[in-house]
Write a protein that holds these residues in place. Structure first.
Motif, PDB file in Angstrom:
ATOM      1  N   PHE A   1      56.556  89.992  32.896  1.00 63.09           N
ATOM      2  CA  PHE A   1      56.032  89.850  31.847  1.00 63.09           C
ATOM      3  C   PHE A   1      54.964  90.401  30.589  1.00 63.09           C
TER       4      PHE A   1
ATOM      5  N   ASN B   1      58.084  80.433  32.324  1.00 62.72           N
ATOM      6  CA  ASN B   1      57.965  80.477  33.450  1.00 62.72           C
ATOM      7  C   ASN B   1      56.564  81.594  33.220  1.00 62.72           C
ATOM      8  N   VAL B   2      55.957  81.240  32.557  1.00 56.48           N
ATOM      9  CA  VAL B   2      54.966  82.031  33.042  1.00 56.48           C
ATOM     10  C   VAL B   2      54.146  81.547  31.831  1.00 56.48           C
TER      11      VAL B   2
ATOM     12  N   THR C   1      46.996  83.063  39.236  1.00 59.95           N
ATOM     13  CA  THR C   1      46.329  82.708  38.322  1.00 59.95           C
ATOM     14  C   THR C   1      46.062  84.035  37.588  1.00 59.95           C
TER      15      THR C   1
ATOM     16  N   ILE D   1      46.579  83.057  32.184  1.00 58.45           N
ATOM     17  CA  ILE D   1      47.686  82.340  32.572  1.00 58.45           C
ATOM     18  C   ILE D   1      47.958  82.815  33.872  1.00 58.45           C
ATOM     19  N   GLU D   2      49.335  81.629  34.232  1.00 59.49           N
ATOM     20  CA  GLU D   2      49.399  81.069  35.408  1.00 59.49           C
ATOM     21  C   GLU D   2      50.570  81.297  36.071  1.00 59.49           C
ATOM     22  N   CYS D   3      50.863  81.475  36.736  1.00 60.13           N
ATOM     23  CA  CYS D   3      53.112  81.571  37.227  1.00 60.13           C
ATOM     24  C   CYS D   3      53.148  80.996  38.768  1.00 60.13           C
ATOM     25  N   ASP D   4      53.735  80.746  39.336  1.00 62.33           N
ATOM     26  CA  ASP D   4      54.097  80.650  40.263  1.00 62.33           C
ATOM     27  C   ASP D   4      55.009  81.785  40.847  1.00 62.33           C
ATOM     28  N   ASN D   5      55.314  82.635  40.482  1.00 62.73           N
ATOM     29  CA  ASN D   5      56.511  83.634  41.189  1.00 62.73           C
ATOM     30  C   ASN D   5      55.788  85.237  40.347  1.00 62.73           C
TER      31      ASN D   5
ATOM     32  N   ASP E   1      58.045  86.704  38.294  1.00 69.00           N
ATOM     33  CA  ASP E   1      57.791  86.964  36.357  1.00 69.00           C
ATOM     34  C   ASP E   1      57.153  87.140  36.250  1.00 69.00           C
ATOM     35  N   TYR E   2      55.586  87.687  36.308  1.00 68.53           N
ATOM     36  CA  TYR E   2      54.364  87.625  36.029  1.00 68.53           C
ATOM     37  C   TYR E   2      54.938  89.175  36.229  1.00 68.53           C
TER      38      TYR E   2
ATOM     39  N   THR F   1      50.557  78.947  42.844  1.00 67.60           N
ATOM     40  CA  THR F   1      50.244  79.181  41.779  1.00 67.60           C
ATOM     41  C   THR F   1      49.638  80.362  42.579  1.00 67.60           C
TER      42      THR F   1
END
Length: 98
Positions: A70, A38-39, A5, A59-63, A66-67, A3
């Motif tokens: 975004f 996903n964000v 941040t 903001i948190e994102c696993d990828n 994707d960020y 994850t």
């Protein structure tokens, strides 16, 4: 799962009128309703005391890809009222249980 941040410090444009602020507030409410799943918007902070910024988005994102997608969407949507941003990226470390 990893994850990431993102602490996005933001500053409003200095030449915004009170009417612009009201328009920006309405725009932000609409923008949040269209937020990508996903964000994760983990927090919105309206002050960032000790910094030159007006607030912070968390903001948190696993990828990271994707960020990245975004980020372009976010800047296109907010560029007219947010004049400056500074992003700090952190990677969450899973602690081993004892």
């Amino acid at each position: 799962m990893s994850t990431f941040t993102f602490f996005i410090f933001f500053k409003y444009k200095e030449d915004l009128t009170p009417e612009d602020f009201e328009r920006a507030r309405k725009h932000w409410k609409s923008f949040v309703k269209r937020w990508p799943l996903n964000v994760v918007l983990a927090g919105v902070y309206t002050h960032a005391w000790g910094t030159p910024y007006n607030g912070i988005l968390v903001i948190e994102c696993d990828n990271l890809e994707d960020y990245h997608r975004f980020w372009h969407y976010f800047r296109d949507e907010t560029r007219w009222y947010i004049g400056e941003v500074n992003t700090v990226i952190a990677h969450k470390v899973e602690l081993e249980s004892q």
